[in-house]
Write a protein that holds these residues in place. Structure first.
Motif, PDB file in Angstrom:
ATOM      1  N   LEU B  85      -2.878  41.293  28.625  1.00 28.98           N
ATOM      2  CA  LEU B  85      -1.480  40.965  28.828  1.00 28.98           C
ATOM      3  C   LEU B  85      -0.327  42.101  28.095  1.00 28.98           C
ATOM      4  N   ASP B  86      -0.986  42.931  27.022  1.00 35.02           N
ATOM      5  CA  ASP B  86      -0.295  43.970  26.681  1.00 35.02           C
ATOM      6  C   ASP B  86      -0.030  45.041  27.698  1.00 35.02           C
ATOM      7  N   SER B  87       1.188  45.465  27.887  1.00 37.93           N
ATOM      8  CA  SER B  87       1.445  46.367  28.898  1.00 37.93           C
ATOM      9  C   SER B  87       0.853  47.792  28.587  1.00 37.93           C
ATOM     10  N   PRO B  90      -5.211  49.497  28.913  1.00 39.99           N
ATOM     11  CA  PRO B  90      -5.654  49.999  30.294  1.00 39.99           C
ATOM     12  C   PRO B  90      -6.299  48.624  31.043  1.00 39.99           C
ATOM     13  N   ALA B  91      -6.634  47.628  30.592  1.00 40.73           N
ATOM     14  CA  ALA B  91      -6.867  46.565  31.477  1.00 40.73           C
ATOM     15  C   ALA B  91      -5.711  45.688  31.778  1.00 40.73           C
ATOM     16  N   TYR B  92      -4.305  46.155  31.578  1.00 34.88           N
ATOM     17  CA  TYR B  92      -3.169  45.075  31.746  1.00 34.88           C
ATOM     18  C   TYR B  92      -3.367  44.317  32.878  1.00 34.88           C
ATOM     19  N   MET B  93      -3.054  43.087  33.235  1.00 36.36           N
ATOM     20  CA  MET B  93      -3.152  42.553  34.511  1.00 36.36           C
ATOM     21  C   MET B  93      -1.625  41.651  34.723  1.00 36.36           C
ATOM     22  N   GLY B  94      -0.742  42.300  33.889  1.00 34.13           N
ATOM     23  CA  GLY B  94       0.771  41.633  33.993  1.00 34.13           C
ATOM     24  C   GLY B  94       1.534  41.929  35.246  1.00 34.13           C
ATOM     25  N   GLN B  95       0.984  43.223  36.046  1.00 38.36           N
ATOM     26  CA  GLN B  95       1.656  43.401  37.224  1.00 38.36           C
ATOM     27  C   GLN B  95       1.191  42.342  38.499  1.00 38.36           C
ATOM     28  N   GLY B  96      -0.002  41.936  37.952  1.00 35.27           N
ATOM     29  CA  GLY B  96      -0.506  40.908  39.097  1.00 35.27           C
ATOM     30  C   GLY B  96      -0.134  39.813  39.086  1.00 35.27           C
ATOM     31  N   CYS B 101       2.088  34.975  41.363  1.00 36.41           N
ATOM     32  CA  CYS B 101       3.228  33.988  41.332  1.00 36.41           C
ATOM     33  C   CYS B 101       4.280  34.275  42.050  1.00 36.41           C
ATOM     34  N   HIS B 102       4.110  35.183  43.008  1.00 36.18           N
ATOM     35  CA  HIS B 102       5.237  35.616  44.166  1.00 36.18           C
ATOM     36  C   HIS B 102       5.515  34.398  44.665  1.00 36.18           C
ATOM     37  N   ALA B 103       6.936  34.297  45.077  1.00 33.59           N
ATOM     38  CA  ALA B 103       7.503  33.241  45.574  1.00 33.59           C
ATOM     39  C   ALA B 103       6.885  32.782  46.954  1.00 33.59           C
ATOM     40  N   ALA B 140      -0.676  45.288  47.090  1.00 29.95           N
ATOM     41  CA  ALA B 140      -1.108  46.489  46.881  1.00 29.95           C
ATOM     42  C   ALA B 140      -0.479  47.160  45.566  1.00 29.95           C
ATOM     43  N   ARG B 141       0.909  46.892  45.491  1.00 25.43           N
ATOM     44  CA  ARG B 141       1.190  47.538  44.199  1.00 25.43           C
ATOM     45  C   ARG B 141       0.725  46.914  43.003  1.00 25.43           C
ATOM     46  N   SER B 142       0.754  45.588  43.106  1.00 33.75           N
ATOM     47  CA  SER B 142       0.672  44.819  41.920  1.00 33.75           C
ATOM     48  C   SER B 142      -0.641  44.343  41.328  1.00 33.75           C
ATOM     49  N   MET B 143      -1.716  44.555  42.379  1.00 42.68           N
ATOM     50  CA  MET B 143      -2.939  43.757  42.139  1.00 42.68           C
ATOM     51  C   MET B 143      -4.214  44.934  41.458  1.00 42.68           C
TER      52      MET B 143
END
Lengths: 335, 335
Positions: B85-87, B90-96, B101-103, B140-143
């Motif tokens: 979760l730290d942006s 290298p293993a950051y998952m925050g974009q996902g 949680c996409h509307a 595609a961009r976030s996962m």
């Protein structure tokens, strides 16, 4: 030190699905259908008026999150779901889902980032703290199963060492069960219930059903504005202080003190976290609800509550946890 | 037999607050600010451009749910939050989080009761399964941070015993990382990536960044309609079959088989629950997402997938779990 787990991150991001699954199961009265048997997805679908596909996937999900057991394609209630989620159980909590997942309570969580930025709710008009907020009628009707189990233990605590005629003010009475529990235990207690007129209609129904309607008086209005018409021996303040900041709480406590007989008991029921503010989980996590839905509310520690009580001329401040719920009863004696 | 717990019911009803709290913390880049220190609410509020009140309550809540540690009023990342979760990790998952949680993914869960009743999504036009659904570009961009870690282990599994020139079809390529991982491990592999033109633009960026752009070809379109332009040695089918019912999956698998060389490998990556359909939790709970967002999709057991593979002229069906994610790689050999 626990090993890093991406699963905890997934589970947290997707946790909203748990709420949705349980609300749906309650709306379909699924736990009742499971208790009736035979418990396979096709039968349950017929019993609940739902598709077999949807029923199977929902039941599997509820099994994954621990609210059902499954064996040989048949679902059974867990002890928890049998007691709290079967609509025929006396401890049924399903109505409370309507409040806890009420759109008005959920909606601010869609804007939580803005709320954390500004430090206050995005809801208009002071958020849920407004006395005429329509969700409080919903609360009064639906929360009986959730806050009701705390009423009897709280009444025992408050009445300890008290007998004879008592005049009791029940502020923010809601469903009224807290005051009613006192009236049921002390046949000479008279209850004055304060809330909005719409909510008091719910409390009155409950008082009559419980056979104490003849000792039940209604005082409609806003606790900060209405004349309390004291003096009182006991004042109940259940799930109320957390909506306001400490100075506002202190204003209210002083007003309460002025309407009490010296030696009388003020008893608040509230979510009281430890000084670390992160334990116990139910009380500590409640702060987030107050952040999301109020201007300046919070879950206060006993130390903070004691300071407010003392500043309002209450002494002998004592706290006791309620065994049947997440709440703590904080009593003080009018000096 | 566990004792009945009203707390499990409360926690489940209020679980949506967990999702909201984590999304907000990611949006505020809170875990990065905590890593930077000093970690008290006032400092964190300044670092994140947020109120102290909101920051304190959010951090306390994240501590309650196990995503932060707190001592002496200072917050620290747990091993999980530091890694995922730290942006700057290298293993950051925050974009996902933006996808999970996409509307559009959340919205059907507001109508889950209707969905269980009817057995199909309330989303129009076949739900998320539509190839031109705009959320797939977001996906595609976030996962990358969430499904990306499965790409290297999957490539190792698929390439085992293969060498030399290979032609690979990557169906529903998304961010493209699965095909790219094969191209990186086999310098003679050529990848044909199939997805909508908008999504393929994301995959191409990634292929170029990873230095395999010269062996990367785009095939825009719908997997059910486009000419695959075979023959292929390897076909990848990642996180795709679960959107459709078994007959539809079989139609697709036969089309794939017809575009493969005999002896070639089909490799699906999917959520594969055990036969009980309630374990392991990540794979089993995924069915609910397919109920909510598709017409007839599901998480299929290995037994079900094997039946589809065999009906489509694949043999040697084998399954291996991916150590870095919830997925299972199911391979089959073109007869």
């Amino acid at each position: 030190m626990t090993a890093p787990s991406p699963q905890l991150v997934f589970d947290t991001l997707l946790a909203y699905q748990r709420s949705a699954a349980l609300v749906t199961a309650i709306e379909l009265d699924l736990f009742r259908a499971i208790a009736d048997g035979p418990g396979d997805a096709a039968s349950l679908g017929r019993q609940c008026g739902a598709s077999e596909r949807g029923t199977r996937i929902l039941c599997d999900y509820l099994t994954v999150i621990g609210l059902l057991d499954k064996a040989d394609g048949h679902y059974r209630n867990t002890p928890t779901s049998a007691l709290f989620l079967d609509s025929q159980s006396p401890a049924y909590m399903g109505q409370g889902a309507r409040f806890l997942c009420h759109a008005q309570l959920r909606e601010p969580f869609q804007h939580l980032t803005e709320i954390v930025r500004t430090g206050r709710t995005v809801l208009p008009d002071h958020g849920t703290a407004r006395v005429d907020n329509p969700s409080w009628v919903e609360f009064a009707r639906s929360m009986t199963g959730i806050t009701g189990p705390s009423a009897a233990p709280m009444a025992e605590m408050v009445l300890e060492g008290c007998s004879g005629p008592l005049r009791v003010l029940d502020i923010a009475a809601g469903h009224g069960l807290f005051g009613i529990a006192i009236a049921k235990r002390n046949p000479e207690a008279r209850i004055v219930a304060l809330d909005s007129a719409e909510v008091l209609a719910v409390a009155r129904e409950n008082a009559q059903r419980e056979g104490v309607g003849d000792r039940y008086e209604e005082l409609p209005g806003d606790a900060f504005e209405v004349d309390f018409k004291g003096p009182y021996d006991i004042v109940l303040l259940t799930n109320f202080l957390h909506h306001f900041d400490p100075p506002t709480c202190t204003v209210l406590l002083r007003k309460i003190r002025a309407a009490m007989r010296p030696g009388g008991t003020l008893a608040a029921l509230d979510f009281v976290p430890n000084d670390d503010r992160v334990s116990p989980p139910p009380a500590a996590s409640f702060s987030l609800v107050m952040l999301a839905t109020t201007e300046a509310g919070d879950a206060y520690t006993l130390r903070e509550l004691e300071a407010m009580y003392r500043a309002s001329a209450f002494d002998h401040v004592a706290a006791r946890t309620v065994p049947t719920g997440p709440g703590t009863v904080v009593t003080g004696r009018a000096v």
